[in-house]
Design an enzyme around this catalytic site. Structure first.
Site, PDB file in Angstrom:
ATOM      1  N   SER A 181       0.793  -1.232   0.000  1.00  0.00           N
ATOM      2  CA  SER A 181       0.000   0.000   0.000  1.00  0.00           C
ATOM      3  C   SER A 181       0.826   1.284   0.000  1.00  0.00           C
ATOM      4  O   SER A 181       0.319   2.324  -0.386  1.00  0.00           O
ATOM      5  CB  SER A 181      -0.960  -0.007   1.187  1.00  0.00           C
ATOM      6  N   HIS A 209      -5.654  -3.905  -1.841  1.00  0.00           N
ATOM      7  CA  HIS A 209      -5.468  -2.865  -2.871  1.00  0.00           C
ATOM      8  C   HIS A 209      -5.480  -3.437  -4.293  1.00  0.00           C
ATOM      9  O   HIS A 209      -5.359  -2.687  -5.249  1.00  0.00           O
ATOM     10  CB  HIS A 209      -4.172  -2.094  -2.636  1.00  0.00           C
ATOM     11  N   LYS A 240     -12.507  -0.710  -0.190  1.00  0.00           N
ATOM     12  CA  LYS A 240     -11.672   0.107  -1.078  1.00  0.00           C
ATOM     13  C   LYS A 240     -12.326   0.203  -2.451  1.00  0.00           C
ATOM     14  O   LYS A 240     -13.292   0.946  -2.595  1.00  0.00           O
ATOM     15  CB  LYS A 240     -10.253  -0.452  -1.084  1.00  0.00           C
TER      16      LYS A 240
END
Ligand SMILES: *Cc1c(COP(=O)(O)O)cnc(C)c1O
Length: 392
Positions: A181, A209, A240
């Site tokens: 990240s 991610h 996310k």
């Protein structure tokens, strides 16, 4: 001194070293342009990669689920909190990920904390990349297994530890982020899978991610490398790219059955609210219908990264829409972020201890919701501030 004087002293310490901060307030939805502390700014700091957090179809799904199911699940999943919506979400997510089963948790953090603990015990060893996410670190701490940390993506180091220690343990679990990240680089999953085979290890990839970003239609980093079915535990977040809240494990059915009996967040914390579950189902349907949003995300990321490189910024070794703009010194990093904000662009500065000393960066998070004008406006601000602080 009062009983809580020690906390006040800690806070004074933060103030003295310049790391004390007040939380910025966002007066509206998480979109490309936000009203932060009363100022309109281009938002280059969210994980809302596909712009789904405020998508009309998700809003509608959340509202109708609320009308039908109420605002709260009312209990943990193992009692009466397991609403049919959650079962539906797990089925559609498993189909999307092309894995046998999916188990949903209340967040990605919960998922790591619950899953790692449930699958290892005292006789086991966990091998963890040094840059793994904090929730993995906490999950490892809560488990009773031994741990060894290998240098970031250093496969020789990973193998050296296995050579020395494999025979001392029952199971060995290799854990890595799919996308790291802070730098936006990818784990070396093909190498990890072959090392895991050679030394008979289990594999665990936290793709927070990568899900919704990499692979066919956003199916994730494992799909990107064509390793479907080869990873024992694939963690994803629904907070996310999916734009809502929650986390999940994609795995074999037997893992799911065990987690439903032993993962503590499922046993001791209330299930996801129906609005979130329904909105997530809608998001997964959108991803399965079209690659429009993932394509837009990558087009935006390529445009912005090319712009920064052309201006002369160092954007590290990112392979994803996570774009670290390397500044170096801590104070300069924070100043860069502060002046950018005055110019109408919000990018968070990230410094030690989140990243190594002297490796401060402003981390740009690109989203499919950004327009060409947003990105070009931001590039002009980067140019102005970069020149002012003599970074370019
Ligand atoms: C963000 C993140 C999490 C936490 O996910 P939440 O759903 O926000 O709790 C877990 N793991 C990794 C690698 C992350 O980047």
């Amino acid at each position: 001194m009062s009983k809580l004087g020690f906390i006040q002293e800690n806070i004074e310490g933060l103030k003295a070293e310049g790391t004390y901060r007040k939380l910025p307030v966002n007066f509206g939805p998480c979109t490309n342009v936000i009203n932060l502390n009363g100022h309109k700014v281009v938002n280059l700091s969210s994980n809302n990669y596909l712009g789904l957090a405020n998508h009309p179809r998700l809003l509608k799904a959340a509202v109708s689920a609320t009308e039908k199911y109420g605002v709260g699940a009312g209990s943990v999943r193992t009692i009466v909190g397991n609403q049919d919506l959650l079962e539906e979400l797990e089925v559609i997510l498993a189909k999307f990920k092309e894995e046998e089963a999916v188990t949903c948790f209340q967040s990605g953090l919960n998922c790591n904390i619950g899953t790692i603990q449930a699958i290892v015990s005292k006789e086991d060893l966990i091998l963890s990349d040094e840059l793994n996410h904090a929730s993995i670190i906490d999950g490892i701490r809560l488990s009773r297994a031994d741990k060894a940390i290998y240098r970031h993506s250093d496969m020789e180091h990973l193998e050296a530890i296995l050579k020395e220690k494999r025979s001392l343990y029952r199971n060995v679990l290799i854990i890595t982020d799919g996308v790291f990240s802070m730098d936006g680089d990818l784990a070396k999953l093909p190498e990890i899978v072959s090392i895991a085979k050679k030394y008979d290890c289990l594999t665990y990839v936290d793709d927070a991610h990568g899900s919704g970003v990499l692979g066919r239609g956003g199916r994730g980093t494992v799909d990107h490398f064509g390793l479907n079915g080869e990873i024992d535990f694939i963690i994803g977040t629904l907070s996310k790219a999916i734009g809502v809240i929650g986390g999940y494990v994609a795995s074999k059915q037997v893992v799911k059955e065990w987690l439903l009996h032993r993962a503590r967040p499922l046993l001791f914390s209330t299930a996801l609210p129906p609005a979130a579950t329904a909105a997530t189902i809608e998001a997964v349907k959108i991803l399965m219908e079209s690659e429009k949003y993932t394509h837009k995300l990558w087009d935006n990321a390529k445009h912005f990264k090319a712009g920064l490189t052309k201006l002369g910024f160092d954007i590290g070794k990112s392979e994803t829409p996570i774009t670290p703009v390397m500044i170096g010194e801590e104070a300069k990093t924070m100043e860069f972020s502060r002046i950018l904000l005055e110019e109408g662009v919000f990018v968070s500065g990230i410094v030690f201890p989140t990243v190594p000393q002297g490796a401060g960066r402003c981390r740009v998070m690109i989203s499919a919701s950004h327009t060409q004008e947003d990105l070009d406006f931001a590039l002009r601000a980067f140019e102005k501030v970069g020149k002012k602080l003599k970074i370019i």
